[in-house]
Write a protein that holds these residues in place. Structure first.
Motif, PDB file in Angstrom:
ATOM      1  N   PRO A   1       0.835  -1.194   0.000  1.00  0.00           N
ATOM      2  CA  PRO A   1       0.000   0.000   0.000  1.00  0.00           C
ATOM      3  C   PRO A   1       0.876   1.253   0.000  1.00  0.00           C
ATOM      4  O   PRO A   1       2.025   1.205   0.476  1.00  0.00           O
ATOM      5  CB  PRO A   1      -0.793  -0.105   1.304  1.00  0.00           C
TER       6      PRO A   1
ATOM      7  N   VAL B   1      -4.179   3.942  -1.254  1.00  0.00           N
ATOM      8  CA  VAL B   1      -5.003   3.566  -0.101  1.00  0.00           C
ATOM      9  C   VAL B   1      -6.323   4.338  -0.156  1.00  0.00           C
ATOM     10  O   VAL B   1      -6.474   5.267  -0.952  1.00  0.00           O
ATOM     11  CB  VAL B   1      -4.269   3.866   1.239  1.00  0.00           C
TER      12      VAL B   1
ATOM     13  N   ARG C   1      -6.422   3.666   5.117  1.00  0.00           N
ATOM     14  CA  ARG C   1      -6.081   2.232   5.221  1.00  0.00           C
ATOM     15  C   ARG C   1      -5.863   1.651   3.837  1.00  0.00           C
ATOM     16  O   ARG C   1      -6.423   2.146   2.850  1.00  0.00           O
ATOM     17  CB  ARG C   1      -7.207   1.445   5.899  1.00  0.00           C
ATOM     18  N   ALA C   2      -5.082   0.575   3.778  1.00  0.00           N
ATOM     19  CA  ALA C   2      -4.904  -0.123   2.501  1.00  0.00           C
ATOM     20  C   ALA C   2      -6.266  -0.593   1.997  1.00  0.00           C
ATOM     21  O   ALA C   2      -7.146  -0.947   2.785  1.00  0.00           O
ATOM     22  CB  ALA C   2      -3.989  -1.327   2.710  1.00  0.00           C
TER      23      ALA C   2
ATOM     24  N   ALA D   1       1.221  -5.509   4.623  1.00  0.00           N
ATOM     25  CA  ALA D   1       0.178  -4.775   5.354  1.00  0.00           C
ATOM     26  C   ALA D   1       0.851  -4.166   6.586  1.00  0.00           C
ATOM     27  O   ALA D   1       1.820  -4.728   7.110  1.00  0.00           O
ATOM     28  CB  ALA D   1      -0.936  -5.716   5.776  1.00  0.00           C
TER      29      ALA D   1
ATOM     30  N   SER E   1       0.272   1.705  10.174  1.00  0.00           N
ATOM     31  CA  SER E   1       1.199   2.462   9.330  1.00  0.00           C
ATOM     32  C   SER E   1       1.842   3.550  10.176  1.00  0.00           C
ATOM     33  O   SER E   1       1.226   4.054  11.128  1.00  0.00           O
ATOM     34  CB  SER E   1       0.440   3.118   8.185  1.00  0.00           C
TER      35      SER E   1
ATOM     36  N   ASP F   1      -4.079  -1.705   8.670  1.00  0.00           N
ATOM     37  CA  ASP F   1      -4.619  -2.165   7.390  1.00  0.00           C
ATOM     38  C   ASP F   1      -5.514  -3.401   7.599  1.00  0.00           C
ATOM     39  O   ASP F   1      -5.381  -4.093   8.623  1.00  0.00           O
ATOM     40  CB  ASP F   1      -3.459  -2.534   6.445  1.00  0.00           C
TER      41      ASP F   1
END
Ligand code: PLP
Length: 494
Positions: free
Chosen positions: A133, A156, A162-163, A181, A185, A192
């Motif tokens: 991502p 994202v 989020r992914a 993932a 992050s 994620d």
């Protein structure tokens, strides 16, 4: 015959230990404080009395032991098995195996190497891809660049940061060696959809790495402290490796991380062994050869000392600081928190004037500069692919007592920032910069752009970073990277 003049000495004559230590201590005075909860990036302050001293003593006791050879220094194997065992018990699955490394970047390098070599050996993939991502840590790009793996970056969700699991699944190909993932992050502190991403990876026969470098030692304890935490570790089907930095939320000194694999067969691809030279037979589980066992010993000591109850209490304190900070930020006019932060990381942007105002980079960076003047370090993050520029805060237990003061100063600094002249970039200059080929620029041209940006000779930083960062934000990534490398080269000028 005249003799050669004496070569200039590499070092001055030796001085007493006390003088040398005094000089080192004096150097620290120019640094941001690492304790006290006002530096919201780079440092992890448990706020526990005696913890720094314990780590220092444990380090000193093992500083001279070489972790290169556990057959000569069996204590190294004992400490590492204990430590990796503790990580596996918290985040692993039966049969998980791993290694102690020097940090998140090394753990990630080794996870990518493992996937590359696994893909080559088991699936015959000669041109491996890494699907990640856009918010995955930059260390994955470094690994891809070092190891000759092609990164495939997936945007994202712009609202949650989020992914996007469906978009990740759609990006997988027969060449995908590894899927990434984050939990969470770094940039926005959001977790994620690990289960969906790992299932998609497994469906294509690819490996899946969970980057829990920052979350691995706090998310489980947040759960233990009664918070909702989604499954993210090796217990999730399809997750094949996980990294967790002990120098982050486990509060060990810097230089401590663990990379865990689902099983011994996968870990085998991480190792490097070499018998084709006349020296000692080499087997290096990690990147380094010779390595001090001091870092391992201090991490072992810190984990043992803090223990389950201690980490649960510390996680509760971070969650408390986070709740109070988030509600204060959400109540501040013109501030927008990004996504739904899961652990101790918070990112927020600042909106410009007018109803539904857009993120205002100049105002945000003025705010960071004003906060710096008041003794707070909040980390500026530039805009990227539709994600707004923001200020990032890493909260630690020592922050709890600082939240009210931070929010108060933030209000004051925001008022000042709003009264300042906005920093702008001449659109003509931005257009000119966009047309430059960073690889074709000579040293003089790069120096001229750096000087224009306020980052002249000698690596000194200007008093205010807003003008520099507004310019940087407007430049294409390739040029940004060239300038950053050149600037750091001028900081390390020898
Ligand atoms: C999620 C994540 N991954 C990887 C890293 C890289 O870790 P290190 O700086 O220890 O190399 C970080 C560092 O902040 C991180 O937050």
């Amino acid at each position: 015959m005249p003799s050669d003049p004496p070569a200039e000495a590499a070092l001055p004559d030796g001085r007493p230990a006390a003088d040398v230590l005094a000089e080192l201590r004096a150097l620290r005075e120019g640094d941001a404080p690492t304790r006290g909860g006002r530096t919201f990036a780079y440092v992890y302050d448990a706020g526990l009395e005696g913890l720094d001293e314990l780590a220092a003593e444990a380090y000193a006791a093992f500083a001279t032991v070489n972790g290169l050879d556990p057959t000569v220094f069996p204590s190294v194997a004992r400490l590492e098995n204990d430590l990796v065992g503790a990580v596996a018990a918290l985040l692993g699955a039966p049969g998980a195996q791993g290694s102690f490394t020097s940090g998140g970047t090394e753990s990630i390098l080794l996870a990518v190497k493992t996937a590359r070599d696994h893909a080559r050996a088991v699936r015959g993939i000669s041109r491996p891809q890494l699907v990640l991502p856009a918010t995955a840590h930059a260390a994955f790009h470094k690994a891809a660049a070092y190891l000759g793996v092609e990164p495939v970056v997936v945007p994202v969700d712009p609202d949650t940061c989020r992914a996007d699991a469906d978009a990740m699944a759609a990006a997988l190909t027969d060449r995908t060696a590894l899927v990434v993932a984050s939990a969470p992050s770094y940039a926005h502190g959001v977790v994620d959809p690990v289960a969906e991403i790992a299932a998609a990876a497994a469906g294509r026969g690819a490996l899946c790495h969970v980057d829990a470098c920052i979350g691995g030692w706090i998310l489980p304890y947040l759960r233990r402290a009664g918070r909702q935490v989604q499954p993210f570790d090796l217990s999730v089907p399809g997750v094949t490796s996980l990294s967790v930095d002990l120098h982050k939320y486990a509060y060990a000194d810097k230089g401590a991380s663990v990379l865990l694999h689902r099983d011994a067969e996968l870990r085998r691809h991480q190792y490097f062994a070499h018998a084709g030279w006349p020296g000692y037979p080499v087997v290096n589980p990690t990147v380094q050869g010779t390595k001090s066992a001091g870092l391992l010993a201090q991490a072992w000591a810190v984990l043992r000392h803090v223990g389950e109850d201690g980490y649960t209490a510390l996680a509760g304190r971070v969650a408390d600081a986070s709740d109070r900070l988030l509600s204060g930020l959400r109540a501040t006019e013109g501030v927008r928190v990004l996504g739904d932060p899961a652990a101790g990381l918070v990112a927020f942007t600042v909106l410009g004037p007018g109803d539904g105002g857009a993120p205002d980079l100049s105002l945000l960076l003025h705010l960071a500069d004003e906060m710096r003047k008041l003794g707070w370090y909040l980390q500026p993050q530039l805009s990227f692919d539709g994600l707004p520029p923001n200020l990032h805060l890493t909260l630690t237990p020592a922050t709890v007592g600082q939240v009210d003061a931070l929010l108060e100063d933030l209000g004051t600094a925001l008022t000042v920032a709003r009264s300042l002249e906005p920093v702008t970039v001449d659109p003509g200059l931005a257009e000119l910069a966009a047309a430059l080929d960073p690889r074709a620029l000579g040293p003089d041209e790069v120096a001229a752009v750096l000087a224009f940006a306020g980052l002249g000779e000698g690596g000194g930083l200007p008093g205010r970073m807003a003008p520099v960062l507004v310019l940087l934000d407007a430049l294409p990534n390739g040029l940004k990277e060239r300038l950053l490398a050149e600037f750091i080269g001028s900081v390390f000028h020898v």
